[in-house]
Design a protein around this motif. Structure first.
Motif, PDB file in Angstrom:
ATOM      1  N   GLY A   1      89.082  -5.330  79.623  1.00  0.00           N
ATOM      2  CA  GLY A   1      90.293  -4.623  79.215  1.00  0.00           C
ATOM      3  C   GLY A   1      90.336  -3.208  79.757  1.00  0.00           C
ATOM      4  O   GLY A   1      91.387  -2.729  80.196  1.00  0.00           O
ATOM      5  N   GLU A   2      89.206  -2.545  79.751  1.00  0.00           N
ATOM      6  CA  GLU A   2      89.130  -1.161  80.226  1.00  0.00           C
ATOM      7  C   GLU A   2      89.406  -1.094  81.727  1.00  0.00           C
ATOM      8  O   GLU A   2      90.173  -0.249  82.216  1.00  0.00           O
TER       9      GLU A   2
ATOM     10  N   ALA B   1      91.036  -3.364  83.519  1.00  0.00           N
ATOM     11  CA  ALA B   1      92.424  -3.775  83.754  1.00  0.00           C
ATOM     12  C   ALA B   1      93.378  -2.618  83.505  1.00  0.00           C
ATOM     13  O   ALA B   1      94.312  -2.387  84.285  1.00  0.00           O
ATOM     14  N   ARG B   2      93.170  -1.869  82.416  1.00  0.00           N
ATOM     15  CA  ARG B   2      94.044  -0.725  82.114  1.00  0.00           C
ATOM     16  C   ARG B   2      93.962   0.335  83.197  1.00  0.00           C
ATOM     17  O   ARG B   2      94.969   0.914  83.607  1.00  0.00           O
ATOM     18  N   GLN B   3      92.760   0.597  83.679  1.00  0.00           N
ATOM     19  CA  GLN B   3      92.574   1.626  84.703  1.00  0.00           C
ATOM     20  C   GLN B   3      93.292   1.253  85.996  1.00  0.00           C
ATOM     21  O   GLN B   3      93.959   2.087  86.616  1.00  0.00           O
TER      22      GLN B   3
ATOM     23  N   ALA C   1      95.807  -0.959  86.273  1.00  0.00           N
ATOM     24  CA  ALA C   1      97.246  -1.018  86.018  1.00  0.00           C
ATOM     25  C   ALA C   1      97.860   0.374  86.075  1.00  0.00           C
ATOM     26  O   ALA C   1      98.962   0.558  86.610  1.00  0.00           O
ATOM     27  N   GLU C   2      97.164   1.340  85.529  1.00  0.00           N
ATOM     28  CA  GLU C   2      97.667   2.722  85.559  1.00  0.00           C
ATOM     29  C   GLU C   2      97.750   3.233  86.990  1.00  0.00           C
ATOM     30  O   GLU C   2      98.705   3.909  87.372  1.00  0.00           O
TER      31      GLU C   2
ATOM     32  N   SER D   1     100.694   1.614  88.709  1.00  0.00           N
ATOM     33  CA  SER D   1     101.975   2.072  88.155  1.00  0.00           C
ATOM     34  C   SER D   1     102.396   3.437  88.669  1.00  0.00           C
ATOM     35  O   SER D   1     103.566   3.818  88.553  1.00  0.00           O
TER      36      SER D   1
ATOM     37  N   GLU E   1     101.361  -4.186  83.713  1.00  0.00           N
ATOM     38  CA  GLU E   1     100.698  -3.940  82.432  1.00  0.00           C
ATOM     39  C   GLU E   1      99.373  -4.687  82.375  1.00  0.00           C
ATOM     40  O   GLU E   1      99.177  -5.696  83.064  1.00  0.00           O
ATOM     41  N   ALA E   2      98.469  -4.161  81.575  1.00  0.00           N
ATOM     42  CA  ALA E   2      97.168  -4.792  81.361  1.00  0.00           C
ATOM     43  C   ALA E   2      97.202  -5.515  80.021  1.00  0.00           C
ATOM     44  O   ALA E   2      97.579  -4.928  79.000  1.00  0.00           O
ATOM     45  N   VAL E   3      96.831  -6.782  80.041  1.00  0.00           N
ATOM     46  CA  VAL E   3      96.748  -7.572  78.815  1.00  0.00           C
ATOM     47  C   VAL E   3      95.403  -8.277  78.823  1.00  0.00           C
ATOM     48  O   VAL E   3      95.146  -9.140  79.659  1.00  0.00           O
TER      49      VAL E   3
ATOM     50  N   ILE F   1      95.873  -8.283  84.819  1.00  0.00           N
ATOM     51  CA  ILE F   1      96.911  -7.335  85.214  1.00  0.00           C
ATOM     52  C   ILE F   1      98.162  -8.152  85.502  1.00  0.00           C
ATOM     53  O   ILE F   1      98.152  -9.028  86.369  1.00  0.00           O
TER      54      ILE F   1
END
Length: 569
Positions: free
Chosen positions: A54-55, A57-59, A61-62, A65, A76-78, A82
């Motif tokens: 998750g960490e 994926a968020r990085q 995705a940001e 974006s 978005e990260a889920v 991604i």
């Protein structure tokens, strides 16, 4: 550029920009509403970086974006994925591009490559049964997929016009043939029955077995005038009949190969390689057991080449005639998969250049509810019998109130039956057996050929009703805002990727699944959206463009599967 490639670029760039190095990943099409595309890149990275998926994926995705291209509306990260969402504006403009391309979905990815696809392979003196029908459907679809990717395709058909099966059939004729006034179908049926008699006698009567083997030798040596006469007539009848069936199925072969023309080359190969083949009980065999396979006879004790030897000659001849071949694909039933493992090993040791470019694709069996039937027992179900059975079912189903004239119904039954059979074959992975279910295969509300035909015909009827309001090349795609419209455009957008994947994986079932989903979305669209009579002329025109483009893509996809699209049903 295919949008999946664009997504890969974005992810690879984000991985590089964040200093994560490189990673292998897949771009997937989620079956839920979690975006239009999903990427699983983070799981391998998370393990390498000792972070949670998750960490990571968020990085990523940001990072993506921060500079989204016009195609992507949101990232978005889920969990560990991604997810990418296409923008509405991009989809709307994409419809203009799709609608303007005559051959949308096709590419030149394989331009310059020549591929031979060998399929169907019925044997003269035997019946064209439902197994040949299955090989034909799969082989034709594969050939068309390669052509859609820009390859030059040579359709080949290899037929056993000599061998024990011919000798059994000639023995079974008892020297008598139907007169020329008898119809061709009856002549071929006679040959099939003669083969069945000969096959049964060969197994159960030792004195007959010897007589049939003598006939086989005479056929090979062409040493007996009467055997030659029976042989030439029966061979001609069979080949003429096969051509009628090929025309019905929409196949035209570029090159016919026959065992009678490959046997000599095969014998030469075997005799030139005493290091590969060895003598056993008066015969010449390939010792497959040395390679974890099984032993097979290549020259029998009478000095005659077996099917295996003729196949060596065939594959040598293929590359002599077409030295430009990049690939040679052979489509047969998977009941001879082990045979092909032995053959390909023998080829690798004797004609390695041909072996390196040859691939065997084994398909499952086509069964009716009563099970698989065999020509050896005389109980074979022929391709034409199956087509006739399906036509009979259609006559019961299609109502005289359907809106079609009697002539239209009669001329529709056979192509609709063939589409139902081919679709049932192609929707499965080539390696699986298929039980042909008449009710499911003919349903206009399920996963079937008639359902796609019905959808195509319904789309065409909308365009006919539109009359003067028919779609124009100039339209306002931004008028298409409804969810059902955008989902339909997204599906149209996927066609190039699906064709490419179906070809790369030699998997026509991917295209079948795509077309079924396209039909579902098309039905959902015109059930929810009122099209004809819309007073907003811009919106009406845009929707009619969507209807016409969807119909064209359905027809194009069906054509790639070797299935003709029917204007009315």
């Amino acid at each position: 550029m295919i949008i999946k490639d664009r997504v890969k670029e974005l992810v690879n760039q984000a991985v590089a920009d964040t200093g994560f190095g490189t990673v292998d990943f897949q771009v997937e099409k989620p079956k839920s509403d979690f975006g239009d595309y999903a990427v699983n890149a983070v799981f391998g990275l998370a393990k390498k970086l000792k972070k949670t998926p998750g960490e990571v994926a968020r990085q990523l995705a940001e990072k993506i974006s921060q500079s989204l291209p016009e195609e992507i509306e949101q990232v978005e990260a889920v969990g560990g994925y991604i997810n990418f969402f296409l923008s509405r504006q991009y989809l709307q403009s994409a419809l203009s591009d799709i609608a303007s391309q005559k051959n949308y979905g096709r590419s030149e990815e394989l331009k310059g490559q020549t591929v031979m696809v060998e399929y169907t392979d019925p044997n003269p003196f035997k019946l064209f049964h439902i197994g040949h029908l299955m090989s034909n459907a799969i082989g034709e679809a594969i050939a068309r997929l390669y052509e859609a990717q820009g390859a030059k395709v040579i359709r080949a058909n290899y037929q056993g016009d000599i061998g024990l099966h011919v000798a059994k059939a000639i023995w079974g004729t008892q020297g008598q043939l139907p007169g020329e006034s008898v119809g061709l179908a009856e002549k071929v049926k006679f040959l099939g029955a003669a083969y069945a008699r000969g096959a049964a006698a060969y197994e159960n009567q030792p004195e007959t077995k010897s007589a049939i083997e003598e006939i086989n030798e005479k056929i090979f040596n062409r040493s007996d005038p009467e055997v030659n006469r029976l042989y030439q007539i029966g061979r001609r009848w069979s080949l003429e009949y096969f051509e009628i069936i090929y025309a019905k199925l929409g196949t035209k072969f570029d090159r016919y190969f026959f065992e009678s023309e490959t046997a000599s080359d095969g014998l030469t190969i075997v005799r030139q390689h005493p290091d590969v083949f060895r003598e056993s009980a008066g015969a010449i065999i390939f010792p497959g057991e040395q390679y974890g396979l099984h032993n097979r006879v290549f020259i029998n004790a009478r000095g005659l080449p077996t099917y295996e030897t003729k196949e060596l000659g065939l594959n040598k001849k293929k590359f002599e005639l077409y030295p430009e071949l990049a690939q040679s694909l052979i489509i047969t039933g998977n009941e001879i998969n082990e045979y092909f493992r032995v053959l390909l090993k023998a080829m690798a040791l004797t004609i390695p250049e041909a072996a390196a470019k040859t691939r065997h694709i084994g398909h499952g069996m086509l069964r009716l509810p009563g099970g698989k039937l065999s020509s050896r027992t005389g109980e074979v179900v022929t391709a034409e019998e199956l087509i006739e059975q399906v036509v009979g079912k259609l006559r019961e189903i299609v109502s005289p109130k359907s809106g079609l004239s009697e002539w239209e119904r009669e001329t529709t039954y056979e192509p609709l039956a063939i589409s139902a059979i081919k679709y049932s074959i192609l929707k499965q992975s080539p390696g699986h057996d298929i039980i042909f279910d008449f009710d499911k295969s003919l349903s206009i509300r399920g996963d079937s050929g008639p359902y796609l035909q019905y959808t195509y015909a319904r789309l065409n009827s909308i365009l006919t009703k539109a009359g003067e309001a028919a779609p124009s090349s100039n339209f306002a795609p931004d008028q298409l805002k409804e969810e059902s419209e955008l989902k339909l455009i997204k599906q149209l957008f996927e066609l190039p990727n699906v064709i490419s994947e179906s070809c790369q994986k030699i998997a026509p079932q991917h295209l079948v699944s795509y077309l079924f989903e396209l039909a579902n979305l098309a039905n959902n669209f015109y059930e929810k959206i009122h099209i004809i009579g819309d007073e907003n002329t811009e919106r009406l025109t845009a929707r009619l463009v969507l209807v016409k483009t969807t119909a064209q893509m359905l027809k194009s996809g069906l054509t790639l599967l070797g299935i003709g699209a029917l204007e009315k049903i």
